[in-house]
Scaffold this motif. Sequence first.
Motif, mmCIF file in Angstrom:
data_model
loop_
_atom_site.group_PDB
_atom_site.id
_atom_site.type_symbol
_atom_site.label_atom_id
_atom_site.label_comp_id
_atom_site.label_asym_id
_atom_site.label_seq_id
_atom_site.Cartn_x
_atom_site.Cartn_y
_atom_site.Cartn_z
ATOM 1 N N GLN A 187 0.852 -1.415 -0.069
ATOM 2 C CA GLN A 187 0.064 0.048 0.055
ATOM 3 C C GLN A 187 0.884 1.330 -0.035
ATOM 4 O O GLN A 187 0.535 2.075 -0.863
ATOM 5 C CB GLN A 187 -0.913 -0.184 1.105
ATOM 6 N N LEU A 188 1.770 1.334 0.837
ATOM 7 C CA LEU A 188 2.797 2.253 0.833
ATOM 8 C C LEU A 188 3.543 2.653 -0.314
ATOM 9 O O LEU A 188 3.893 3.714 -0.728
ATOM 10 C CB LEU A 188 3.664 2.306 2.210
ATOM 11 N N ALA A 189 3.957 1.349 -1.032
ATOM 12 C CA ALA A 189 4.893 1.535 -2.220
ATOM 13 C C ALA A 189 4.108 1.991 -3.412
ATOM 14 O O ALA A 189 4.728 2.366 -4.243
ATOM 15 C CB ALA A 189 5.475 0.105 -2.235
ATOM 16 N N SER A 190 2.790 1.896 -3.285
ATOM 17 C CA SER A 190 2.083 2.174 -4.560
ATOM 18 C C SER A 190 2.183 3.640 -4.797
ATOM 19 O O SER A 190 1.844 3.989 -5.997
ATOM 20 C CB SER A 190 0.720 1.447 -4.438
ATOM 21 N N GLY A 191 2.220 4.379 -3.949
ATOM 22 C CA GLY A 191 2.213 5.848 -4.044
ATOM 23 C C GLY A 191 0.903 6.551 -3.943
ATOM 24 O O GLY A 191 0.791 7.656 -4.069
ATOM 25 N N ALA A 192 -0.189 5.655 -3.771
ATOM 26 C CA ALA A 192 -1.373 6.373 -3.740
ATOM 27 C C ALA A 192 -1.838 6.725 -2.444
ATOM 28 O O ALA A 192 -0.978 6.491 -1.326
ATOM 29 C CB ALA A 192 -2.536 4.848 -3.923
ATOM 30 N N LEU A 193 -2.767 7.694 -2.181
ATOM 31 C CA LEU A 193 -3.146 8.281 -0.989
ATOM 32 C C LEU A 193 -3.403 7.362 0.135
ATOM 33 O O LEU A 193 -4.393 6.467 -0.212
ATOM 34 C CB LEU A 193 -4.139 9.270 -1.368
ATOM 35 N N PRO A 194 -2.876 7.049 1.200
ATOM 36 C CA PRO A 194 -3.196 6.417 2.264
ATOM 37 C C PRO A 194 -4.563 6.533 2.663
ATOM 38 O O PRO A 194 -5.190 7.675 2.607
ATOM 39 C CB PRO A 194 -2.211 6.240 3.461
ATOM 40 N N LYS A 195 -5.490 5.679 3.190
ATOM 41 C CA LYS A 195 -6.497 5.753 4.029
ATOM 42 C C LYS A 195 -6.222 5.408 5.419
ATOM 43 O O LYS A 195 -6.601 4.359 6.158
ATOM 44 C CB LYS A 195 -7.699 4.836 3.607
ATOM 45 N N VAL A 196 -6.025 6.541 6.141
ATOM 46 C CA VAL A 196 -5.378 6.470 7.458
ATOM 47 C C VAL A 196 -6.274 5.959 8.538
ATOM 48 O O VAL A 196 -5.954 5.047 9.287
ATOM 49 C CB VAL A 196 -4.849 7.871 7.876
ATOM 50 N N SER A 197 -7.521 6.325 8.190
ATOM 51 C CA SER A 197 -8.486 5.611 9.169
ATOM 52 C C SER A 197 -8.462 4.008 9.404
ATOM 53 O O SER A 197 -9.240 3.453 10.336
ATOM 54 C CB SER A 197 -9.991 6.041 8.849
#
Length: 575
Positions: free
Chosen positions: A462-472
């Motif tokens: 998820q982090l490596a994809s560069g997409a905005l994270p869904k922190v919740s």
Amino acid sequence: MSETVSPAGAPPAMNHRQVLEALSGLILGMFVSMLASTVVSSSLPVIIHDLDGDQAAFTWVITATLLTTAISTPIWGKLADLFNRKFLYQLAIVVFVLATAGAGFSQNPEMLITFRAVQGIGAGGLAALSQVIMADILSPRERGKYMGLFGAVMAVATVGGPLLGGVLTDAWSWRWNFYVALPVAIIALILVQKTLRLSPHARRKVSIDYTGIVLLSAAVSLLLIWVSIAGTATGFPWNSWQSYLMVGGAALATVVFIIVELRSKEPLVPLSMFRNRTFTLAVVASISTGIAMFGASVFLSQYMQLARGATPTQAGLMTIPMIGGLLVASVLIGWLVSKYGHWKPYLILGGALLIAGSYLLSTIHYDTDFVLVSLFMFLLGAGVGMTMQNLVLIVQNTCKPSEIGVASSGVTFFRSLGGTVGVAVMGAALAAKVTDLMKEHMPDLVKAIMSLGDKAPYWQAQLASGALPKVSDMPHALSTIIEDIYAQGISHSFLIGVPFAVVSLLAILFLPNVSLTRMTNDERLHAGEADLATVSVEEGMSVLTATGSIGVVDEVDAAAATSGPAGDAPGSSGR
């Protein structure tokens, strides 16, 4: 109670009830525009996450709308001086809502950005034409309290939009954010058709500055693309031939645009208006207001979700203090301006609040007491509420009645342009800061991911994809680090708005303190025609006197006076 007397030939002045009826469709149209724009603000991080977009995509979803709004606003303003304003307003509603509905079917960030760009064309029309139509039926002095009403409606849409968007996203799907405005738009169209009555304006030959449109679009687009891509991992370095090419192209397009505008019969942005000191200083002040208004609405929703782990619904609730400041300031100041006629002290106070709000928001962290964050948001919202509408008001008060459309849209254009460039620059600064902080916190991130056991590969991907994270949705060990990173990045981006806010206050301080007239735009137009006719008659009499023909005129006057009604003394023609 005495009635307002209109100049000869002007339509009779409307009472309060008639004004409210005429403005009902106009207000609902603006409500649709604001609702469709704000309803996605709290859910945009989720939308970009679901469409696999990154921070650049997030920024471009916003800047695409702002860019086309900025470019189309002076075009709509020019059309308002040439065509039926009521039809143009209805057309803007249709364009805006159809594009909004189309955005709901987006399958990737590029499709969403495209529909949002078309949406901005309609938004530009609604923003420009609402100001022009208000000037037709209300005097600047009376317009203050009705602009307060507009501000209240905008505030309701701005408060309710993010909250409604969050609820729709959490309960069903973010796509309903784009469909919800359709029934309201249909009602707005019907109301505008039934309630809005405008006096016809003299038709004149139409000439649209197409060359200016292309050059302006090219200059602004090149600048925004350069700001968004330069210095990123997937782009090119700031000091590179691509940067020089884009900046040089934007500069060249701007120079050619100025030359074209100076020679154009119907320029897109009449540069002669910059000879008006009020217009020039209002434009400078509007740029900063645009940066504060659009930048706050964009990045505060990100702060709530990415730095404080809020859901879209919670983020909508958490931004209410800023909208509360805008609501209170716009309604209260609008009423005070109409009652007492003074506007400059409120603009100065608004400029000072813009500086305070921007600076204080640049100091927030992921764990800053939310009471303080709420206070900072309220101050910024109050600053926007005091300056946004009043800057348009004072320009309309001093410009020629025949240029009311292009003058109003000119201020709105530069406000949107300031917001566009501001959001792009702030987004680029945020992306660069987050990238640097990710590298700096890499050991902590690796340690947190390794502690997740069998879920570690998923979160690493998820982090490596560069997409905005869904922190919740993140585990606590990982979310705390990500929240800290995004909080620092977002507060860093707010600092960019501070120097612009300072420039805005300086411009406001030097604005000429011109009293607000009590005449509507239509009344000013007819008064101007009456003055012109008086001058023409006086000039004609002067010519007759000079040529010795005045004796004939005197004989005609005497004959008319002798055969006039009883009680008229011969020779008392009133000349």
